[in-house]
Scaffold this motif. Structure first.
Motif, PDB file in Angstrom:
ATOM      1  N   GLY A   1       0.816  -1.224   0.000  1.00  0.00           N
ATOM      2  CA  GLY A   1       0.000   0.000   0.000  1.00  0.00           C
ATOM      3  C   GLY A   1       0.842   1.262   0.000  1.00  0.00           C
ATOM      4  O   GLY A   1       0.539   2.215  -0.718  1.00  0.00           O
TER       5      GLY A   1
ATOM      6  N   ALA B   1       2.501   1.594  -3.475  1.00  0.00           N
ATOM      7  CA  ALA B   1       1.506   2.013  -4.467  1.00  0.00           C
ATOM      8  C   ALA B   1       1.201   3.503  -4.329  1.00  0.00           C
ATOM      9  O   ALA B   1       1.147   4.228  -5.330  1.00  0.00           O
ATOM     10  N   GLU B   2       1.035   3.954  -3.105  1.00  0.00           N
ATOM     11  CA  GLU B   2       0.732   5.369  -2.865  1.00  0.00           C
ATOM     12  C   GLU B   2       1.880   6.267  -3.333  1.00  0.00           C
ATOM     13  O   GLU B   2       1.660   7.269  -3.995  1.00  0.00           O
TER      14      GLU B   2
ATOM     15  N   ILE C   1       0.137   4.483  -8.212  1.00  0.00           N
ATOM     16  CA  ILE C   1      -0.689   3.477  -8.863  1.00  0.00           C
ATOM     17  C   ILE C   1      -1.558   2.816  -7.793  1.00  0.00           C
ATOM     18  O   ILE C   1      -1.300   2.958  -6.600  1.00  0.00           O
ATOM     19  N   THR C   2      -2.573   2.099  -8.241  1.00  0.00           N
ATOM     20  CA  THR C   2      -3.458   1.449  -7.279  1.00  0.00           C
ATOM     21  C   THR C   2      -2.778   0.203  -6.709  1.00  0.00           C
ATOM     22  O   THR C   2      -1.957  -0.429  -7.388  1.00  0.00           O
ATOM     23  N   PRO C   3      -3.127  -0.157  -5.481  1.00  0.00           N
ATOM     24  CA  PRO C   3      -2.592  -1.407  -4.939  1.00  0.00           C
ATOM     25  C   PRO C   3      -2.947  -2.616  -5.805  1.00  0.00           C
ATOM     26  O   PRO C   3      -2.156  -3.552  -5.923  1.00  0.00           O
TER      27      PRO C   3
ATOM     28  N   ASN D   1      -3.237  -2.674  -9.129  1.00  0.00           N
ATOM     29  CA  ASN D   1      -2.322  -2.705 -10.274  1.00  0.00           C
ATOM     30  C   ASN D   1      -0.921  -3.122  -9.847  1.00  0.00           C
ATOM     31  O   ASN D   1      -0.227  -3.824 -10.587  1.00  0.00           O
TER      32      ASN D   1
END
Length: 78
Positions: A19, A22-23, A27-29, A31
């Motif tokens: 997480g 990704a942040e 990008i999204t977790p 993806n």
């Protein structure tokens, strides 16, 4: 697939969660999980660069090639 993604190895070395990565990368977790689990068909250079920046590593630390032996191409000798 002969390209192996070692994002999980770098995450462990950096003691970082999926997480958080990704942040920071943007990008999204979900993806990131697709990439991390080797299900991605492609990765943008901008995403790869962002991963390298956040994880303070080189692209070769995240991606490596392993022959899969299906097509025999790796068995060819010069």
């Amino acid at each position: 697939m002969p390209i192996v993604v070692d994002v999980d190895v770098m995450l462990a070395r950096r003691k970082m969660s999926v997480g958080t990565l990704a942040e920071r990368v943007g990008i999204t977790p979900a993806n990131l999980a697709v990439l991390k689990n080797g299900r991605a068909k492609a990765v943008r250079f901008t995403t790869l660069a962002a991963l390298c920046e956040v994880l303070e590593c080189q692209p070769g630390d995240l991606l490596r090639w392993e022959p899969d032996g299906d097509d025999g191409a790796a068995d060819v000798t010069p």
